[in-house]
Design a protein around this motif. Structure first.
Motif, PDB file in Angstrom:
ATOM      1  N   ASP A 101       0.865  -1.184   0.000  1.00 36.65           N
ATOM      2  CA  ASP A 101       0.000   0.000   0.000  1.00 36.65           C
ATOM      3  C   ASP A 101       0.901   1.233   0.000  1.00 36.65           C
ATOM      4  O   ASP A 101       1.171   1.842   1.031  1.00 36.65           O
ATOM      5  N   GLU A 102       1.384   1.616  -1.163  1.00 35.61           N
ATOM      6  CA  GLU A 102       2.354   2.699  -1.278  1.00 35.61           C
ATOM      7  C   GLU A 102       1.762   4.054  -0.898  1.00 35.61           C
ATOM      8  O   GLU A 102       2.455   4.925  -0.391  1.00 35.61           O
ATOM      9  N   LYS A 103       0.472   4.219  -1.155  1.00 34.57           N
ATOM     10  CA  LYS A 103      -0.172   5.488  -0.812  1.00 34.57           C
ATOM     11  C   LYS A 103      -0.188   5.691   0.703  1.00 34.57           C
ATOM     12  O   LYS A 103       0.151   6.777   1.210  1.00 34.57           O
ATOM     13  N   LEU A 104      -0.554   4.635   1.435  1.00 36.20           N
ATOM     14  CA  LEU A 104      -0.562   4.721   2.893  1.00 36.20           C
ATOM     15  C   LEU A 104       0.871   4.848   3.435  1.00 36.20           C
ATOM     16  O   LEU A 104       1.121   5.600   4.373  1.00 36.20           O
ATOM     17  N   ALA A 105       1.789   4.140   2.788  1.00 32.49           N
ATOM     18  CA  ALA A 105       3.192   4.214   3.215  1.00 32.49           C
ATOM     19  C   ALA A 105       3.733   5.631   3.041  1.00 32.49           C
ATOM     20  O   ALA A 105       4.492   6.133   3.883  1.00 32.49           O
ATOM     21  N   ALA A 106       3.311   6.303   1.943  1.00 37.67           N
ATOM     22  CA  ALA A 106       3.771   7.671   1.709  1.00 37.67           C
ATOM     23  C   ALA A 106       3.219   8.620   2.772  1.00 37.67           C
ATOM     24  O   ALA A 106       3.900   9.585   3.181  1.00 37.67           O
ATOM     25  N   ILE A 107       2.010   8.357   3.233  1.00 40.41           N
ATOM     26  CA  ILE A 107       1.430   9.203   4.289  1.00 40.41           C
ATOM     27  C   ILE A 107       2.235   9.086   5.575  1.00 40.41           C
ATOM     28  O   ILE A 107       2.578  10.091   6.209  1.00 40.41           O
ATOM     29  N   TYR A 108       2.563   7.855   5.937  1.00 40.88           N
ATOM     30  CA  TYR A 108       3.356   7.657   7.153  1.00 40.88           C
ATOM     31  C   TYR A 108       4.770   8.211   6.996  1.00 40.88           C
ATOM     32  O   TYR A 108       5.362   8.693   7.959  1.00 40.88           O
ATOM     33  N   LEU A 109       5.265   8.158   5.776  1.00 39.09           N
ATOM     34  CA  LEU A 109       6.615   8.666   5.522  1.00 39.09           C
ATOM     35  C   LEU A 109       6.697  10.162   5.803  1.00 39.09           C
ATOM     36  O   LEU A 109       7.697  10.660   6.324  1.00 39.09           O
ATOM     37  N   ARG A 110       5.632  10.876   5.492  1.00 43.45           N
ATOM     38  CA  ARG A 110       5.631  12.326   5.707  1.00 43.45           C
ATOM     39  C   ARG A 110       5.493  12.689   7.188  1.00 43.45           C
ATOM     40  O   ARG A 110       5.733  13.844   7.556  1.00 43.45           O
ATOM     41  N   ARG A 111       5.131  11.713   7.999  1.00 48.38           N
ATOM     42  CA  ARG A 111       4.949  11.981   9.426  1.00 48.38           C
ATOM     43  C   ARG A 111       6.238  11.820  10.241  1.00 48.38           C
ATOM     44  O   ARG A 111       6.248  12.105  11.425  1.00 48.38           O
ATOM     45  N   PHE A 112       7.289  11.361   9.581  1.00 50.37           N
ATOM     46  CA  PHE A 112       8.564  11.248  10.295  1.00 50.37           C
ATOM     47  C   PHE A 112       9.076  12.631  10.675  1.00 50.37           C
ATOM     48  O   PHE A 112       8.893  13.602   9.934  1.00 50.37           O
ATOM     49  N   SER A 113       9.754  12.704  11.813  1.00 48.85           N
ATOM     50  CA  SER A 113      10.426  13.956  12.172  1.00 48.85           C
ATOM     51  C   SER A 113      11.611  14.158  11.233  1.00 48.85           C
ATOM     52  O   SER A 113      12.122  13.192  10.650  1.00 48.85           O
ATOM     53  N   PRO A 114      12.064  15.397  11.035  1.00 48.06           N
ATOM     54  CA  PRO A 114      13.183  15.645  10.108  1.00 48.06           C
ATOM     55  C   PRO A 114      14.432  14.827  10.448  1.00 48.06           C
ATOM     56  O   PRO A 114      15.102  14.314   9.552  1.00 48.06           O
ATOM     57  N   GLU A 115      14.768  14.727  11.745  1.00 47.55           N
ATOM     58  CA  GLU A 115      15.954  13.958  12.136  1.00 47.55           C
ATOM     59  C   GLU A 115      15.795  12.478  11.794  1.00 47.55           C
ATOM     60  O   GLU A 115      16.739  11.826  11.334  1.00 47.55           O
ATOM     61  N   TYR A 116      14.589  11.971  12.040  1.00 50.97           N
ATOM     62  CA  TYR A 116      14.342  10.547  11.780  1.00 50.97           C
ATOM     63  C   TYR A 116      14.332  10.268  10.281  1.00 50.97           C
ATOM     64  O   TYR A 116      14.791   9.204   9.839  1.00 50.97           O
ATOM     65  N   ARG A 117      13.845  11.237   9.519  1.00 50.65           N
ATOM     66  CA  ARG A 117      13.779  11.028   8.066  1.00 50.65           C
ATOM     67  C   ARG A 117      15.189  10.880   7.474  1.00 50.65           C
ATOM     68  O   ARG A 117      15.407  10.075   6.560  1.00 50.65           O
TER      69      ARG A 117
END
Length: 226
Positions: A101-117
């Motif tokens: 589910d790439e769409k849902l994965a992309a949503i969670y990806l944007r929720r990472f903090s900058p340091e964690y990303r």
């Protein structure tokens, strides 16, 4: 006037005038006592002043240490919450990735903090889904940094330093207090010496007081000053 009465009056006048050498010794003794008293009075006030200054400096440092501990605790709590949020979000991203589910994965990806990303991107470059021996997640990567946790660690270190300096300031203040007490004792000795009419006793006490004064002044002079 009878001759006997004249002789008696002459003796009384001689006694009232006193021996010039004896009077000179007494005058010198009184000058020495006044000098010692003046020096001790000034040194006592000076030592007490610095004891109060170091005591205030100790209170300031202890207050600083307490403030830094509180700030560190707040930053540690917020940093821990942020890290937990990133880890939970990462786990849900893994689930979405596994279900394609790439769409849902992309949503969670944007929720990472900058340091964690930053750490997450570095982790992906290791191809973790192909290499089972790679690090289990972004938090184990060298690139991972949590600004709040690092700030907390720094504040704790500064708090420890401030507390140590506060303890040193307290010890210095106690040294000045002991010096002040010793100087006050010397003042008492000099005042006590002045009560004696026997010159040897008076001189002996003055010499003891002078020796103690030199010892006390030598000690106080070596103490740190603000």
């Amino acid at each position: 006037m009878p001759e006997g009465m004249n002789i008696e009056i002459a003796h009384k006048l001689a006694e009232s005038e006193g021996d010039p050498s004896k009077t000179s010794h007494v005058a010198l003794l009184e000058i020495a006592e006044a000098t010692v008293l003046a020096l001790i009075a000034v040194a006592t006030a000076w030592s007490g002043y610095h004891a109060a200054k170091w005591d205030g400096h100790q209170a300031f440092l202890y207050g600083t240490a307490t403030r830094l501990r509180v700030e560190a605790a707040v930053d540690a709590t917020e940093g821990g919450q942020q890290r937990l949020m990133d880890v939970v979000t990462f786990n849900t991203w893994i689930e979405a990735h596994e279900t394609k589910d790439e769409k849902l994965a992309a949503i969670y990806l944007r929720r990472f903090s900058p340091e964690y990303r930053v750490a997450f991107d570095a982790w992906l470059k290791t191809e973790p889904f192909r290499n089972a021996d790679d690090l289990p997640g972004p938090t184990f990567m060298p690139e991972y940094h949590n600004a709040l946790l690092e700030k907390s660690a720094k504040a704790n270190k500064e708090a420890s330093t401030a507390f140590t300096e506060g303890t040193e300031a307290r010890e210095i203040s106690e040294k000045y207090v002991r010096g002040t007490v010793l100087l006050a004792t010397i003042l008492f000795l000099v005042a006590l010496a002045q009560r004696f009419k026997i010159r040897k006793v008076r001189v002996g006490l003055l010499l003891v007081a002078a020796a103690l004064m030199l010892y006390a002044l030598a000690n106080v002079a070596t103490y740190p000053r603000l």
